[in-house]
Structures are given as C-alpha cells and as structure tokens.
Design a protein around this motif. Sequence first.
Motif, short mmCIF file in Angstrom:
data_model
loop_
_atom_site.label_atom_id
_atom_site.label_comp_id
_atom_site.label_asym_id
_atom_site.label_seq_id
_atom_site.Cartn_x
_atom_site.Cartn_y
_atom_site.Cartn_z
N ALA A 61 0.82 -1.22 0.00
CA ALA A 61 0.00 0.00 0.00
C ALA A 61 0.85 1.27 0.00
O ALA A 61 1.70 1.44 0.87
N PRO A 62 0.60 2.16 -0.98
CA PRO A 62 1.34 3.42 -0.99
C PRO A 62 0.85 4.42 0.06
O PRO A 62 1.53 5.42 0.31
N SER A 63 -0.31 4.16 0.65
CA SER A 63 -0.84 5.10 1.65
C SER A 63 -1.84 4.34 2.53
O SER A 63 -2.29 3.25 2.17
N PRO A 64 -2.20 4.92 3.68
CA PRO A 64 -3.17 4.24 4.55
C PRO A 64 -4.50 3.97 3.85
O PRO A 64 -5.13 2.94 4.09
N ASN A 65 -4.94 4.87 2.97
CA ASN A 65 -6.21 4.65 2.25
C ASN A 65 -6.15 3.43 1.34
O ASN A 65 -7.18 2.94 0.89
N ALA A 66 -4.95 2.99 1.02
CA ALA A 66 -4.77 1.91 0.05
C ALA A 66 -4.80 0.52 0.69
O ALA A 66 -4.67 -0.49 0.01
N GLN A 101 5.81 -3.99 -5.75
CA GLN A 101 4.54 -3.68 -6.40
C GLN A 101 3.73 -2.72 -5.52
O GLN A 101 3.44 -3.02 -4.36
N LEU A 102 3.37 -1.58 -6.08
CA LEU A 102 2.53 -0.61 -5.36
C LEU A 102 1.08 -0.88 -5.73
O LEU A 102 0.69 -0.73 -6.90
N MET A 103 0.32 -1.28 -4.73
CA MET A 103 -1.08 -1.65 -4.96
C MET A 103 -1.99 -0.73 -4.15
O MET A 103 -1.97 -0.77 -2.93
N HIS A 104 -2.74 0.07 -4.84
CA HIS A 104 -3.79 0.86 -4.18
C HIS A 104 -5.09 0.13 -4.45
O HIS A 104 -5.51 0.02 -5.60
N VAL A 105 -5.76 -0.34 -3.38
CA VAL A 105 -6.94 -1.19 -3.60
C VAL A 105 -8.13 -0.43 -4.16
O VAL A 105 -9.05 -1.03 -4.69
#
Length: 362
Positions: A61-66, A101-105
């Motif tokens: 996750a690139p950020s907490p929202n992700a 791998q940067l995964m934003h859900v």
Amino acid sequence: MLNSAPNLFASLNADNLKLKNRIVMAPMTRSRAIGNVPNDLMAQYYVQRASAGLIITEGTAPSPNALGYPRIPGIFDYEQLEGWKKVTEAVHEKGGKIIMQLMHVGRIGNYENMPEGTTLVAPSAINADAEMFTDAKGLLKTNTPKELDLSSLHATIEEFVIASKNAISAGFDGVELHGANGYLLEQFLNPHTNTRTDEYGGSIENRCRFVIEVTQAVAEAIGSKRVGIRFSPYGIFNSMPKYDEVYTTYEYLAKEMNKLNILYLHVVDAAARQSQEGIGLISAMRGYFTGLLILNGGYTGERATAAIESREADMVSFGSLFIANPDLPYRLEHDKHFTQPDEATFYTPGEKGYTDYPLYKE
Ligand SMILES: Cc1cc2nc3c(=O)[nH]c(=O)nc-3n(C[C@H](O)[C@H](O)[C@H](O)COP(=O)(O)O)c2cc1C
C-alpha cells in the motif's frame, strides 16, 4: 553465436538492471505483514526465492487509504521502510533483484481492515459488491468507496510518488504500479467503475489519464527505467465488467507507456488470449512498447521457454508455482517435479505454507 534465440535461463541486461535469468516471481499478496509492517519472516520468504531473475513483491500500500485487506504491507511510514530494508538487503546479498509492487486497492476493501481515519476511495462511488475477509469479523461485503474529488485525486498521485521514493530508499530496484486485477488504477480504466464526467472519465483518453499521470509522476520522481506497470486486459477479477473498448484502451496505454520510456509492461495475458476479441492484443502491445514485456498467467516451463525463444516476451512471471517451489528456476531448468501449493495457507499468518516449502531433493 550471433542472433541466437534468447533463453529463459540466460541473463538479461535490462537498462540498469542485470538479471540472472528471465524467470520472474509474480507479485503475490501473502498477508504475513502483521500491523502492515514487513518483518523477518517475510525477508526469509523472499530470500528463499532469490534465484528468480527478478522478484516482484506482494501488493504494497502506498498510503493508509490503500490498505483494504488484512495484514498487507505498506511503504508510507518509517517502520515499514526499515522493515523492507531487511528484505532488499537479504535478496541483494543472494544476488537477486527485487521490485516493489505498489497496490492501491481503491474500492476493494473493508473498513475493518483499515486504520482509523482512512477512506476507501475510487473514481466513482460504486460498491464492488464483493466479499472481503477481515480478521475481526470474517467475511464481510466491501464498503462503498468515496468518489475522489480533484484535490484528493491529485493527493493520491502524490502518495504514489512518495511511496516510490520510499521504496528506492528502502533499497528496491524499482517499483511496479498495479494497474491490473480490478484495483484503483484499473477502476479508472473501466467505464463501469469510472462514471466520472470530468477529464478523468468518459473517453479512452480521459479514463487512461489517471494511470498515465501516476506513471509519469513516479517516473519523474525515481527515473523512468525504475518503473514497470501491470495490466490485465479482459480480466474480470474483483467485479470488473467487460466493456466494448478494451482492445483500443490497451493499445492506447501501450503507446503512452512507451512515450514515458518505462522499464517494462507486465501483462496478465490469460483473459485476453481466451477472449475472441482479445486475439492479437498482446502482440500489438509488444509492437507499440519498445521496453521489456513480462507475460504471466498459467505459464509452464515449456510455454515460458517458447514465449522467450520466439521473442513474444522478454521475461515470464510465475505466481502459484513460486509459492510451493522456492527453487523454481532450478526445477524448471532441470525438469524436476513441482510441489503443489496449499491454498488454505495462501493468506494465513505465520510460517506454515509460507517459508516451510522444501528445496528439491533427489
Ligand atoms: C496467493 C496469490 C496472491 C496474489 N496477489 C497478487 C498481488 O498482490 N498482486 C498482483 O498483481 N497479482 C497477485 N496475484 C496474481 C499473480 O501475480 C498471478 O497473476 C496469478 O497467480 C497467475 O499466475 P500463475 O498462473 O503463474 O499463478 C496473486 C496470486 C496468488 C495465487
């Protein structure tokens, strides 16, 4: 010999990346990052698989929202960065290469899996209507995401930039943007999940804009040859309905990614190959994109060898085979049998079904 056919087991010089073979470990979520922080067990898991020419990490996750899933790692705080350093150092010490791998859900998440104060975001406020496992309450439905307004959309691009810089600081050889499998980037591409009426929705150019802007911003921040992107044309995983313009959308994306001069395209090709409309798309994308092409989806050693020797792909990635066969390149090269992975332990915490698969023994 001049112009001899490339070989799955031969090294590859890819810009600033020297790979010892063309066998890639595909990105796989394994849910062992307790508290979303990478740990020693994860370092052990990756180092066991360092004979791959290239490892692509699990979606991070690139950020907490992700963070929509339980126990997936992040790369947005100091503790996570320090945890990942142990992984990259261990893999490099073994002569391996590793890309994050940067995964934003996007909309694929449930608030039970997310820290306080976070928001599930997507191009449009459309629920995926999917099931999501949570540690606290078992299977729940996905929550309805909030539509990204323009300022949060730009902030999300900035999160990718910061996460990519963090990944480089943690020692990664590059980042892969997860543009496949129904997560945030693909949610922008598909007109059923993106019903926006601003410049990020509507036409093919508009629906691709977010993906292109994220890629461009990340490429500018860390160098274009440290960036790859994953696509899954015709894939329906994570409630992604089919739409009419899939072929032209991915042709356009391949051309745009070429302009950005990134390191590679990583294409999950199974759905395109199985669909009548998708015939020819993979080779068309190869034609438009002059960087490296990694193919994935149900490859055996034989198919991978054929794809490399015919120059259909530069590398092939293997997913589930790598779970149960840490020494997969050896087994492929010497035609040894494969251990079958235990699906029950794909996402469970702990070492069972994770670091306890043995090396090949005669
Ligand atoms: C346990 C598991 C977790 C996965 N997690 C991810 C992920 O985090 N990111 C991603 O892009 N693909 C993910 N995938 C898909 C794989 O990367 C790959 O595309 C898929 O397994 C097909 O390749 P294979 O036939 O060689 O297994 C996952 C697959 C499995 C089996």
